[in-house]
Design a protein around this motif. Sequence first.
Motif: not given
Length: 704
Positions: A40-42, A87-88, A114-116, A203-205
């Motif tokens: 999350l921090a990254a 989600n982030a 969740s990655a694009h 590109r969001r799943t």
Amino acid sequence: MSFENTASVVQTRLDGEVLVVSINNPPVNALGQAVRAGLLAAVEQAAADAAVQAVLIVGEGKAFIAGADIREFGKPAMPPSLPEVCNAIEASNKLVVAAVHGAALGGGLEIALSAHYRLALPKALLGLPEVNLGLLPGAGGTQRAPRVMGVKAATELMLSGKHLSAKAAAAAGLVDKLVDGDDVVAAGLAYTRELLAAGTAVRRTRDIEITDKVGALADLEALAIDTAKKARGLFSPLKIIECAKAAVNLPFEQGLAHERALFVQCLESPQRQGLIHAFFAEREVTKIPEAKAAAPRAFAKLAIIGGGTMGAGITVSALDAGFTVTMIERDAESIARGQANVEKVYNGLIAKGRMTEESKAAVMARYTPSTSYDDIADVDLVIEAVFEDLEVKKAVFKELDRVCKPGAVLATNTSYLDIDAIANATSRPQDVIGLHFFSPANIMKLLEIVVPAKVSADVVATAFELAKKMKKVPVRAGVCDGFIGNRILAVYKQAADYIMEDGASPYEIDEAVRGFGYPMGPFQVTDLAGGDIGWATRKRRAATRNPAARYVEVADRICENGWFGQKTGRGFYLYPQGARVGQPDPEVLAIVDAERAKKGVTPRKFTPEEILRRYMAAMVNEGAKVVEEGIALRPLDVDVTFISGYGFPRYRGGPMKWADMQGLDKVLADIKEFEQEDPLFWKPAALLEKLVAEGKNFDSLNQG
Ligand code: 3H9
């Protein structure tokens, strides 16, 4: 190039315009709290840094990410949650690429989804195996996988828990690019730059539309029917289908909420506890004192003595594991039969299209038949699998002692016999060990490794190494009649006989046991194995049986009729015209009635719950005795034995875990109640009484 957070389990470094986020949480990069927080921090770091144009997520070591940290389940949740992290990642305005070189399983694949964009190297393994732990993908996997790879394929992946190879994952649309080689960072950076250079947008799943909703729902309906048939009491598979339906019917956010609710239901179910216990227990069984004390001996050439059903099954296991095998039989006819038994297995695979004639020939090139012990003078490890008779086995071991080279490991495959006596028939008892394979030996996972008094530690370690190479689940057992599994089996089978004589039919007992989650009840198992086998054992033990102990003769009466089960067309059940599923037999019920009358037993009614209460109490009580005597190292070894070799429902975690979940005080109270009827049979195990007195459970003995 700057490094940040280098001490952390998630390290970030800027490589030009790409923020490389590397997960380093050995052994498998599980998504514990620190990893979630680091990821999350990254993402936040990337958002805040104008120099960052894209984020590349990779895993260090062997795995990408093997999923949520299974050890955290059942403990209080610690933020951030995995769904929040996923989600982030998806919401990032900077392009996010996941480069997968090893296991991307469960939550690991959910991160990648969740990655694009997703890239995979040849050794990548992708899957959503949560079902094996009594769970469902709970970080958006049930909503994202159907959008990426199609509803049917994604649901099948989630229901099977299978791991897909990189190639299969690419074919299924789960990864966008396959790259050869093993430098995941270089491959990931090159791909990320390729995407940036092409001006590729985020590109969001979640934005992918499921177009053929009607077709998808019809597929899910068919899967639901099939799953209901196969699930045998399992909770999470049907919940997975519900989630997939939500992916089709509901907007993404609502689908996620639905998934969350069902995930929590699974998390709270006892099945999750049982299955996660089984997962860890199967890994713990290999941690034995001898493996810590000594390294295994080297071995490549094996000999198998005996080409019957067991010998041939073991030969197939050994050939499949890549060993050279010499099979010894006493004469030309027997050795021909032994080879035919081996080839039958491979011919079956060829018929099913799972092997070619060429690959069979390649395997059989490592097989040598022989009728002379002198041909095995140079082998490293021998497994004897001749007729189950102490004198016959001792004679074989004398021969082995004569011909085998010093340092060869000499193993006996026996289910009951005294391995100390077999070892002492040789001049080298330090090299002799028991390997109890289960039939069919090339298929059954369990291998009891039976450790006689004089064996040296490196021989035990070698046996565990052999099990690993053969892909077996090894359990260390001490020497006693029946070792861990058959010894406990004999006792709960006896309990089943008592229940039968006291009033329940064998069919009611089998049904109750199936209702618990076993594929078969004890009388069906007898019929499948062949009633003559148990009969021979009973005859062997007759001389030493305590005359004061209760003995039920029904099975003997059945065997006296020549009714040995499926192979003779009748046993406890009838098998007309070779049927594989038996039918109740009124003549068997008449035998039971006659035996009751002979003993003056007035039959009484048993509910399925009462049947199980006795059946399980007998199993747990003997299990406790087996642990107490050191025959099993820990309660978990009993659990793994029963799950891997005796059809115990995995989702109940094994008999000892089951007892823990019931409460040991409750199980002990049952045993004490039954003890009033038959103090000899129902004598409570001292260990059970001790644990209850101390307020502890079996699991307390599994630690450390
Ligand atoms: C999930 O992701 C839920 C999410 O959908 C939703 C959350 C909200 N955690 O098997 P190995 C340990 S559920 C903790 O011997 P291999 C294992 O106990 C998860 N520990 O190696 C062992 O420890 P030790 C879904 C784990 O090379 C060591 O790692 N994921 C985990 O033969 C080495 O393991 C799965 O179900 C974990 N997730 O096989 C995957 N995984 O050395 C489960 C392993 O102390 N894992 N450990 O005995 C596997 O299938 C295999 O471990 C894997 C490696 C194929 C990765």
